[in-house]
Motif scaffolding. Structure first.
Motif, PDB file in Angstrom:
ATOM      1  N   PHE A 166       0.850  -1.173   0.000  1.00 40.76           N
ATOM      2  CA  PHE A 166       0.000   0.000   0.000  1.00 40.76           C
ATOM      3  C   PHE A 166       0.896   1.236   0.000  1.00 40.76           C
ATOM      4  O   PHE A 166       2.116   1.133   0.193  1.00 40.76           O
ATOM      5  N   VAL A 167       0.307   2.386  -0.232  1.00 37.22           N
ATOM      6  CA  VAL A 167       1.071   3.626  -0.341  1.00 37.22           C
ATOM      7  C   VAL A 167       0.518   4.668   0.616  1.00 37.22           C
ATOM      8  O   VAL A 167      -0.697   4.860   0.713  1.00 37.22           O
ATOM      9  N   LEU A 168       1.410   5.326   1.349  1.00 39.47           N
ATOM     10  CA  LEU A 168       1.050   6.438   2.222  1.00 39.47           C
ATOM     11  C   LEU A 168       1.598   7.722   1.609  1.00 39.47           C
ATOM     12  O   LEU A 168       2.796   7.809   1.351  1.00 39.47           O
ATOM     13  N   LYS A 184       5.475   6.959   1.133  1.00 38.51           N
ATOM     14  CA  LYS A 184       6.078   5.801   1.783  1.00 38.51           C
ATOM     15  C   LYS A 184       5.284   4.580   1.347  1.00 38.51           C
ATOM     16  O   LYS A 184       4.077   4.660   1.132  1.00 38.51           O
ATOM     17  N   ILE A 185       5.977   3.470   1.202  1.00 39.11           N
ATOM     18  CA  ILE A 185       5.330   2.252   0.724  1.00 39.11           C
ATOM     19  C   ILE A 185       5.336   1.207   1.825  1.00 39.11           C
ATOM     20  O   ILE A 185       6.349   0.989   2.490  1.00 39.11           O
ATOM     21  N   GLY A 186       4.180   0.600   2.021  1.00 40.23           N
ATOM     22  CA  GLY A 186       4.081  -0.485   2.980  1.00 40.23           C
ATOM     23  C   GLY A 186       4.125  -1.826   2.260  1.00 40.23           C
ATOM     24  O   GLY A 186       3.327  -2.075   1.359  1.00 40.23           O
ATOM     25  N   TYR A 187       5.075  -2.658   2.630  1.00 42.90           N
ATOM     26  CA  TYR A 187       5.228  -3.979   2.029  1.00 42.90           C
ATOM     27  C   TYR A 187       4.682  -5.002   3.023  1.00 42.90           C
ATOM     28  O   TYR A 187       5.196  -5.122   4.141  1.00 42.90           O
ATOM     29  N   ILE A 215       7.529  -0.606   6.356  1.00 43.84           N
ATOM     30  CA  ILE A 215       7.253   0.688   5.727  1.00 43.84           C
ATOM     31  C   ILE A 215       8.575   1.342   5.376  1.00 43.84           C
ATOM     32  O   ILE A 215       9.470   1.461   6.212  1.00 43.84           O
ATOM     33  N   SER A 216       8.690   1.760   4.111  1.00 42.63           N
ATOM     34  CA  SER A 216       9.952   2.321   3.636  1.00 42.63           C
ATOM     35  C   SER A 216       9.696   3.405   2.596  1.00 42.63           C
ATOM     36  O   SER A 216       8.650   3.420   1.938  1.00 42.63           O
TER      37      SER A 216
END
Length: 339
Positions: free
Chosen positions: A12-14, A22-25, A45-46
């Motif tokens: 998902f994307v924040l 930021k991308i949640g894997y 999250i990165s």
């Protein structure tokens, strides 16, 4: 019926206030046992767009064995893994499993690619679900920054296909609302008057259609069809795109590695942009101070085809093109000896 997979990987994307992302894997696991159980999610999250690297972390055996505990541990700490390697570097990292004495120190090799724009992409997922003609229609809609809604039941399918569509825009970047997996509580996102690219679980389709939303392209990834279309005038322009001829072939060929397919598909769409806007640098007027000014009108007139010019006049008004040109106007290296 409620869809409850044993395990799947998705993202998902924040989006922050300043537009950064930021991308949640995520690795979603169903705990062992019988009866009704709530899934547990291990999430990293990165700021880095390195899906392949982080998905490897999510599928390590210690995560599968200790998913629920690891998920809670991850929530209590900003990071449980060492920092990511530099682009192109390969680093060996030791990771201590704090949740089980049965899993000692493990030696893990992390590789971060030099160019990560295709690192998180699986075009095969898109080609398996949609015909080449539908992919081209979706691509044209994305290029003109329409509102795009993708439907699927599996979270992994939503995130894979939306990441693939966004990657087709390279070297441009989708600059608007971008949510590969929209939670149920945020379904009213489809009412947004600005462009968006979102993924919604198919069981919420009826609720989505009931929303007072503006014109949007709705794609059913389960059925491989478009439920609702938007006008793009792509037909007259498709001859500019090498992918019009190559996509049918690529979708029917088996490649030994997904990276080969990714590279060929991406190159076909890059060539479209080269033919459409590859002459942009010739239409940036440079001042003595080194600042650039883009000459939009002669740039659009430079294309010989009327249909291409009409499409280009729309494209130059998009956010993604404006951001691209802004960077180009700043990118000239000052000449030596001039202040």
């Amino acid at each position: 019926p409620v869809f409850s997979p044993c395990s799947e990987t998705f993202s998902f994307v924040l989006t922050n206030v300043d537009g950064s992302r930021k991308i949640g894997y995520c690795r979603r696991l169903l705990p062992s046992g019988r009866g009704v159980r709530l899934p547990e999610v291990f999430c990293i999250i990165s700021c880095l767009g390195c899906f392949g690297l982080f998905s490897k972390v999510g599928t390590w055996p210690w995560v599968a064995l200790n998913g629920p505990v690891v998920a809670r541990a991850a929530n209590s700490r900003s990071s449980i893994a060492p920092k990511s390697p530099s682009p192109g570097a390969r680093e060996m990292s030791q990771l201590l499993s704090r949740v089980s004495v049965a899993l000692p120190w493990q030696l893990i090799e992390l590789t971060r690619p030099v160019d990560a724009h295709l690192e998180h992409v699986e075009f095969q997922a898109l080609l398996q679900r949609l015909s080449p003609d539908l992919i081209l229609h979706i691509f044209a809609s994305a290029v003109l920054e329409r509102r795009l809604i993708f439907l699927a039941e599996e979270l992994s399918v939503l995130s894979q296909c939306i990441h693939a569509v966004a990657a087709l825009l390279y070297p441009f970047t989708w600059a608007h609302t971008y949510i590969p997996v929209v939670p149920e509580c945020l379904l009213d996102t489809v009412c947004c008057p600005t462009p968006f690219m979102v993924g919604i679980q198919r069981r919420h389709l009826e609720r989505v259609l009931e929303q007072p939303m503006e014109e949007a392209l709705i794609v059913d990834l389960c059925e491989g069809k478009i439920i609702q279309q938007v006008e793009t005038r792509w037909g007259a322009l498709s001859r500019l795109c090498p992918c019009s001829d190559s996509l049918p072939t690529l979708s029917s060929v088996s490649f030994p590695a997904p990276e080969q397919l990714n590279a060929l598909v991406s190159e076909a769409f890059v060539q479209f942009f080269v033919r459409l806007v590859g002459h942009y640098s010739s239409h940036i007027k440079w001042s003595r101070s080194g600042s650039g000014s883009f000459q939009e009108r002669p740039f659009c007139k430079a294309l010989p085809s009327k249909s291409s010019r009409r499409f280009l006049k729309k494209f130059v008004k998009t956010n993604m093109f404006s951001l691209f040109i802004e960077e180009a106007e700043k990118s000239r290296i000052p000449q030596e000896g001039k202040g």
